[in-house]
Design a protein around this motif. Structure first.
Motif: not given
Length: 219
Positions: A19-33
């Motif tokens: 779970t920790g490895t998968a969360s580290a591989q997720l892309p960063a969320p887009p900035p909020l408008p």
């Protein structure tokens, strides 16, 4: 039993690591408008308040207070006090007070205490006898000097000493300004001594020759 406990622990550790490895591989969320700006608040015009009416004058009825008549009070006349006539005092002859006892003299007191009689010579003679018991000329010169100094002191030495002390006090207080107290004391003493010597010399011209004779007499 030990194998049964080890297997679930390994499974939980594997799931946590994955779970920790998968969360580290997720892309960063887009900035909020950016949020839109809020519209300005509308201004509300409050209506003007009507003027207050003037208060109507109120006429109070005139009320007359009733007059009260106090009854007259009669003060009785004072009762005269009786007069008492005292008899005349009769003179009383008091006995005369006895005279005070006579105070014993110094000779009588010394005799009662078993002491030698006090000396009758002047202090200058006693001092000379103690200091120069074997020098009669020195004793006579000292006694003569003492008598002449007393005459000069009575004729003007005391007045000159007081004047000299005041003058010395004023000069000493001003001359030694930083050390005010010491200057006043020294000036007072020096002025008093100079004034006394000057006054004795002027009051009795024989004082200076008697001093010179005393100093010239051998010890």
């Amino acid at each position: 039993m030990a194998k049964t406990l080890v297997m679930p622990a390994l499974v939980v550790a594997t799931i946590v690591v994955g779970t920790g490895t998968a969360s580290a591989q997720l892309p960063a969320p887009p900035p909020l408008p950016e949020l839109p700006a809020l519209p300005p608040l509308p201004s509300i015009q409050l209506p003007e308040l009507p003027p207050l009416p003037q208060p109507a004058p109120v006429q109070l009825p005139a009320v007359e207070l009733p007059s009260v008549q106090l009854p007259a009070v009669t003060v009785p006349e004072p009762i005269p006090l009786p007069t008492v006539t005292l008899p005349d005092p009769s003179p009383v002859d008091l006995p005369a007070l006895p005279p005070p006892p006579q105070v014993p003299t110094l000779d009588e007191v010394a005799r009662m205490l078993g002491l030698p009689p006090p000396p009758t010579d002047p202090p200058a003679v006693l001092f000379a006898n103690q200091v120069w018991p074997n020098n009669e000329s020195k004793r006579e010169a000292f006694v003569d000097l003492s008598n002449e100094v007393v005459v000069g002191w009575n004729n003007g030495g005391q007045q000159r000493m007081m004047l000299g002390s005041f003058v010395g006090l004023a000069i000493g207080c001003v001359s030694i300004f930083p050390n005010f107290l010491a200057g006043c004391m020294l000036g007072n003493l020096i002025g008093a001594g100079v004034g006394a010597v000057t006054g004795i010399d002027e009051g009795n011209p024989k004082a200076r020759p008697s001093l010179e004779k005393f100093m010239a007499t051998p010890w």
